[in-house]
Scaffold this active site. Structure first.
Site, PDB file in Angstrom:
ATOM      1  CG  MET A 133     -11.484   3.397   1.494  1.00  0.00           C
ATOM      2  SD  MET A 133      -9.982   3.300   2.489  1.00  0.00           S
ATOM      3  CE  MET A 133      -8.773   3.425   1.190  1.00  0.00           C
TER       4      MET A 133
ATOM      5  CG  MET B 148      -8.489   7.215   2.232  1.00  0.00           C
ATOM      6  SD  MET B 148      -7.591   7.251   3.792  1.00  0.00           S
ATOM      7  CE  MET B 148      -6.844   5.620   3.761  1.00  0.00           C
TER       8      MET B 148
ATOM      9  CG  HIS C 206      -3.754  -1.429  -1.930  1.00  0.00           C
ATOM     10  ND1 HIS C 206      -4.854  -2.140  -2.371  1.00  0.00           N
ATOM     11  CD2 HIS C 206      -4.196  -0.676  -0.895  1.00  0.00           C
ATOM     12  CE1 HIS C 206      -5.908  -1.830  -1.636  1.00  0.00           C
ATOM     13  NE2 HIS C 206      -5.537  -0.927  -0.726  1.00  0.00           N
TER      14      HIS C 206
ATOM     15  CB  SER D  91      -0.916   0.011   1.228  1.00  0.00           C
ATOM     16  OG  SER D  91      -1.486   1.296   1.338  1.00  0.00           O
TER      17      SER D  91
ATOM     18  CG  HIS E  97      -9.349   0.282  -1.032  1.00  0.00           C
ATOM     19  ND1 HIS E  97      -8.799   0.070   0.222  1.00  0.00           N
ATOM     20  CD2 HIS E  97     -10.691   0.257  -0.859  1.00  0.00           C
ATOM     21  CE1 HIS E  97      -9.768  -0.076   1.104  1.00  0.00           C
ATOM     22  NE2 HIS E  97     -10.920   0.048   0.486  1.00  0.00           N
TER      23      HIS E  97
ATOM     24  CG  ASP F  11      -6.519  -2.824   2.494  1.00  0.00           C
ATOM     25  OD1 ASP F  11      -5.449  -2.602   3.080  1.00  0.00           O
ATOM     26  OD2 ASP F  11      -7.122  -1.968   1.815  1.00  0.00           O
TER      27      ASP F  11
ATOM     28  CG  MET G 291     -11.939  -2.371   4.362  1.00  0.00           C
ATOM     29  SD  MET G 291     -10.306  -1.788   3.838  1.00  0.00           S
ATOM     30  CE  MET G 291      -9.482  -1.366   5.345  1.00  0.00           C
TER      31      MET G 291
ATOM     32  CG  ASP H 161      -5.204   2.476   0.606  1.00  0.00           C
ATOM     33  OD1 ASP H 161      -6.163   1.698   0.454  1.00  0.00           O
ATOM     34  OD2 ASP H 161      -4.089   2.096   1.014  1.00  0.00           O
TER      35      ASP H 161
END
Ligand code: DX5
Ligand code: ZN
Length: 216
Positions: A68, A37, A33, A8, A66, A175, A137, A35
């Site tokens: 979010m 957000m 990966h 990540s 991913h 994850d 998660m 993330d």
């Protein structure tokens, strides 16, 4: 197929981004990966397209984003254009999950559904055939470096049983809080992709941690 390892980038040092991307390129890792957000779906803001593009420019392995974020449909096309190959949206963030997953596939990406720790795996029953991978998660989303929630192990086992019955090609990604200590159990329970942030980038020799995870 052995387990896939997805470091990540949230835990990487953005001050020397190219170096960190190169480290992953040269390692045994399989995916980057990423993330994303938005400060609404989760109580944190990570990074957006400028950084994703900077990573994409030098990455020699597929990007696994991913999301979010609330209402992720707004950005699916832009992620496809950026070269993302694996794209997951949260079950809790989609009113029309079936439509979102079909859209992701129609854009040529693998479609993933991410589940928060409180969402039962059986909520996926009707959608699994439209899903290329499920992201479990194993911490509450929003931050790297949190402690693994033990119940996640049971969720992986339950999900594996459902997948074997109705959609055997669907992969399970885990994850949050993944370490060299808990990874063997996760793989045994049915995990196909291990995301690791802090345990990789917080280590003095990240490539060795990735190499050890790949041996499982
Ligand atoms: C958390 C993110 C994770 C996080 C994992 O919301 O989805 O991908 O970066 O980091 P570690 O491995 O440190 O828990
Ligand atoms: Zn993630």
């Amino acid at each position: 197929m052995g387990v896939l390892v997805a470091p990540s980038m949230l835990s990487a040092d953005f001050g020397k981004l190219d170096e960190q991307v190169d480290l992953i390129n040269k390692s045994d890792a399989d995916l980057f990966h990423l993330d994303i957000m938005d400060g609404l779906f989760v109580p944190n803001i990570s990074y957006g397209f400028p950084l994703v593009k900077a990573i994409a420019k030098n990455a020699k392995k597929p990007l696994d984003a991913h999301l979010m974020i609330v209402d992720p449909d707004r950005y699916l096309e832009e992620f496809a254009k950026t070269g993302v190959e694996y794209l997951s949206v949260h079950w809790e963030a989609c009113n029309h999950l079936h439509r979102s997953l079909q859209k992701i596939r129609s854009l040529g990406m693998k479609a993933g559904v991410a589940l928060n720790p409180h969402t039962p795996v059986h909520m996926l029953y009707e959608i699994l055939s439209e899903t290329d991978f499920v992201l479990i998660m194993s911490v509450n989303p929003g931050f790297g470096g949190q402690k693994f929630i033990e119940n996640s192990l049971l969720k992986i086992k339950k999900l594996k049983e459902i997948i074997i019955k109705i959609s055997p090609s669907c992969l399970i990604e885990v994850d949050g809080g993944v370490t060299l200590e808990n990874a063997p159990q996760l793989v045994k329970a049915g995990a196909d992709i291990l995301v690791a942030g802090n345990s990789v980038f917080g280590a003095s020799r990240p490539a060795e941690v990735i190499h050890s995870l790949k041996q499982l």
